[in-house]
Design a protein around this motif. Structure first.
Motif, PDB file in Angstrom:
ATOM      1  N   THR A 258      -2.524   9.048  -2.388  1.00  0.00           N
ATOM      2  CA  THR A 258      -3.037  10.196  -1.653  1.00  0.00           C
ATOM      3  C   THR A 258      -2.547  11.471  -2.334  1.00  0.00           C
ATOM      4  N   ILE A 259      -3.453  12.384  -2.628  1.00  0.00           N
ATOM      5  CA  ILE A 259      -3.111  13.638  -3.283  1.00  0.00           C
ATOM      6  C   ILE A 259      -3.591  14.800  -2.422  1.00  0.00           C
ATOM      7  N   ARG A 260      -3.147  15.999  -2.753  1.00  0.00           N
ATOM      8  CA  ARG A 260      -3.590  17.199  -2.045  1.00  0.00           C
ATOM      9  C   ARG A 260      -4.434  18.059  -2.980  1.00  0.00           C
ATOM     10  N   VAL A 261      -5.648  18.369  -2.537  1.00  0.00           N
ATOM     11  CA  VAL A 261      -6.579  19.174  -3.315  1.00  0.00           C
ATOM     12  C   VAL A 261      -7.098  20.290  -2.420  1.00  0.00           C
ATOM     13  N   PHE A 262      -6.881  21.526  -2.852  1.00  0.00           N
ATOM     14  CA  PHE A 262      -7.317  22.698  -2.071  1.00  0.00           C
ATOM     15  C   PHE A 262      -6.800  22.627  -0.628  1.00  0.00           C
ATOM     16  N   GLY A 263      -5.522  22.198  -0.486  1.00  0.00           N
ATOM     17  CA  GLY A 263      -4.886  22.172   0.812  1.00  0.00           C
ATOM     18  C   GLY A 263      -5.235  20.985   1.682  1.00  0.00           C
ATOM     19  N   ARG A 264      -6.023  20.049   1.173  1.00  0.00           N
ATOM     20  CA  ARG A 264      -6.411  18.882   1.959  1.00  0.00           C
ATOM     21  C   ARG A 264      -5.917  17.596   1.296  1.00  0.00           C
ATOM     22  N   SER A 265      -5.587  16.610   2.127  1.00  0.00           N
ATOM     23  CA  SER A 265      -5.170  15.305   1.623  1.00  0.00           C
ATOM     24  C   SER A 265      -6.384  14.406   1.434  1.00  0.00           C
ATOM     25  N   ALA A 266      -6.375  13.664   0.325  1.00  0.00           N
ATOM     26  CA  ALA A 266      -7.493  12.753   0.041  1.00  0.00           C
ATOM     27  C   ALA A 266      -7.012  11.669  -0.914  1.00  0.00           C
ATOM     28  N   LEU A 267      -7.694  10.536  -0.880  1.00  0.00           N
ATOM     29  CA  LEU A 267      -7.389   9.490  -1.846  1.00  0.00           C
ATOM     30  C   LEU A 267      -7.826   9.938  -3.234  1.00  0.00           C
ATOM     31  N   GLN A 268      -6.988   9.688  -4.212  1.00  0.00           N
ATOM     32  CA  GLN A 268      -7.340  10.033  -5.589  1.00  0.00           C
ATOM     33  C   GLN A 268      -8.588   9.235  -5.991  1.00  0.00           C
ATOM     34  N   PRO A 269      -9.569   9.866  -6.619  1.00  0.00           N
ATOM     35  CA  PRO A 269     -10.831   9.176  -6.942  1.00  0.00           C
ATOM     36  C   PRO A 269     -10.754   8.296  -8.185  1.00  0.00           C
ATOM     37  N   ARG A 270      -9.671   7.601  -8.344  1.00  0.00           N
ATOM     38  CA  ARG A 270      -9.441   6.642  -9.424  1.00  0.00           C
ATOM     39  C   ARG A 270      -8.089   5.994  -9.167  1.00  0.00           C
ATOM     40  N   GLU A 271      -7.849   4.833  -9.768  1.00  0.00           N
ATOM     41  CA  GLU A 271      -6.561   4.153  -9.651  1.00  0.00           C
ATOM     42  C   GLU A 271      -5.664   4.558 -10.812  1.00  0.00           C
ATOM     43  N   THR A 272      -4.361   4.441 -10.611  1.00  0.00           N
ATOM     44  CA  THR A 272      -3.454   4.984 -11.618  1.00  0.00           C
ATOM     45  C   THR A 272      -2.164   4.190 -11.714  1.00  0.00           C
ATOM     46  N   CYS A 273      -1.431   4.440 -12.788  1.00  0.00           N
ATOM     47  CA  CYS A 273      -0.089   3.890 -13.003  1.00  0.00           C
ATOM     48  C   CYS A 273       0.599   4.793 -14.023  1.00  0.00           C
ATOM     49  N   TYR A 274       1.919   4.916 -13.925  1.00  0.00           N
ATOM     50  CA  TYR A 274       2.666   5.804 -14.813  1.00  0.00           C
ATOM     51  C   TYR A 274       3.805   5.041 -15.474  1.00  0.00           C
ATOM     52  N   VAL A 275       3.959   5.236 -16.784  1.00  0.00           N
ATOM     53  CA  VAL A 275       5.002   4.592 -17.577  1.00  0.00           C
ATOM     54  C   VAL A 275       5.716   5.666 -18.388  1.00  0.00           C
ATOM     55  N   ALA A 276       7.051   5.583 -18.465  1.00  0.00           N
ATOM     56  CA  ALA A 276       7.795   6.618 -19.200  1.00  0.00           C
ATOM     57  C   ALA A 276       9.164   6.111 -19.613  1.00  0.00           C
ATOM     58  N   ASP A 277       9.706   6.736 -20.665  1.00  0.00           N
ATOM     59  CA  ASP A 277      11.092   6.481 -21.045  1.00  0.00           C
ATOM     60  C   ASP A 277      12.014   6.868 -19.889  1.00  0.00           C
ATOM     61  N   GLN A 278      13.171   6.225 -19.836  1.00  0.00           N
ATOM     62  CA  GLN A 278      14.129   6.560 -18.801  1.00  0.00           C
ATOM     63  C   GLN A 278      14.765   7.921 -19.076  1.00  0.00           C
ATOM     64  N   GLY A 279      15.071   8.652 -17.990  1.00  0.00           N
ATOM     65  CA  GLY A 279      15.768   9.922 -18.109  1.00  0.00           C
ATOM     66  C   GLY A 279      14.881  11.129 -18.298  1.00  0.00           C
ATOM     67  N   LEU A 280      13.553  10.954 -18.301  1.00  0.00           N
ATOM     68  CA  LEU A 280      12.656  12.083 -18.485  1.00  0.00           C
ATOM     69  C   LEU A 280      12.437  12.831 -17.170  1.00  0.00           C
ATOM     70  N   THR A 281      11.980  14.073 -17.281  1.00  0.00           N
ATOM     71  CA  THR A 281      11.609  14.847 -16.104  1.00  0.00           C
ATOM     72  C   THR A 281      10.487  14.136 -15.361  1.00  0.00           C
ATOM     73  N   ASP A 282      10.574  14.086 -14.030  1.00  0.00           N
ATOM     74  CA  ASP A 282       9.558  13.418 -13.226  1.00  0.00           C
ATOM     75  C   ASP A 282       8.207  14.114 -13.357  1.00  0.00           C
ATOM     76  N   LEU A 283       7.145  13.326 -13.389  1.00  0.00           N
ATOM     77  CA  LEU A 283       5.794  13.860 -13.385  1.00  0.00           C
ATOM     78  C   LEU A 283       5.363  14.114 -11.943  1.00  0.00           C
TER      79      LEU A 283
END
Length: 245
Positions: free
Chosen positions: A68-93
């Motif tokens: 669930t994301i916020r777009v123009f002040g409203r909550s909605a399901l993101q219109p695609r599926e996702t996953c995030y991968v990163a090295d340890q210790g990086l700034t959060d996305l």
């Protein structure tokens, strides 16, 4: 439509078959957007059979979520599926009020293989994070935006690999700031009219292709993947990035 300003072909000896045991280098198309912005497109970055093998591993092996994301002040399901991968210790996305969980590369060996292929194709690159998206059909999309978060720095290189259904990828010059901000409405009316249609380019991203945005592309341009009713099968997209801290 995209006007390709430079075409980088493969080695003549390789193309003619004079170099035994080697394959022709994939064709590289470079679009100079001006102002220090550039797009590299390799339509056949991954061989077809290998691309389908990787597609199947990604489709079944990635823990896809639809947050669930916020777009123009409203909550909605993101219109695609996702996953995030990163090295340890990086700034959060963080984007649109959502902070994805950062998986490790070791959880998905196939991603390390794809990362190596991207690094081999882009000498000097050093990606340490990856945002994956799965578009299940033509109703899944991503709206106009720029990946201009501070954690990527002022001139990020973003490499996008496509598997599965081909989709249109659009680029447009960012809209100019308000002309009336520095003067009165009357002064604004006296200024010469400027076309409101932004400069735009289009790429058809096919199965196994690679597209790279470089320089000031994120500062000066926006990109999107619009809905397409005729797209009836899934598309998986991997965008490799480098987080600076």
């Amino acid at each position: 439509m995209a006007s390709l300003l430079r075409l980088f072909g493969s080695n003549p000896k390789t193309d003619s078959g004079e170099a035994q045991g080697s394959k022709p280098e994939p064709r590289r198309e470079v679009l100079n957007l001006g102002g220090g912005s550039e797009v590299l497109h390799i339509p056949r970055f991954v061989e077809r059979e290998k691309a389908w093998e990787w597609f199947e591993l990604l489709d079944k092996g990635i823990p896809w979520t639809r947050p669930t994301i916020r777009v123009f002040g409203r909550s909605a399901l993101q219109p695609r599926e996702t996953c995030y991968v990163a090295d340890q210790g990086l700034t959060d996305l963080k984007y649109s009020g959502h902070q994805p969980h950062a998986h490790t590369w070791d959880e998905f060996p196939v991603l390390k293989n794809i990362l190596k292929a991207v690094h081999d194709a882009l000498p000097g690159s050093n990606f340490n994070s990856l945002l994956l998206n799965r578009y299940n059909a033509g109703s899944d999309y991503v709206s106009w935006h720029a990946d201009d978060e501070p954690l990527y720095g002022p001139t990020p290189e973003i490499a996008s690999v496509t598997f599965g259904c081909e989709r249109d990828f659009l680029l447009r010059k960012k809209p100019a700031k308000s002309q009336a901000a520095s003067g009165s409405r009357e002064a604004a009316r006296k200024r010469p009219k400027v076309s409101s249609t932004p400069q735009q380019h289009s790429f058809l991203l096919k199965h196994g292709s690679l597209l790279v945005m470089r320089g000031y592309t994120q500062r000066d341009w926006q990109h999107s993947l619009p809905k397409r009713a005729k797209a009836q099968s899934p598309r998986i997209n991997l965008t490799f990035r480098r987080v600076l801290a």
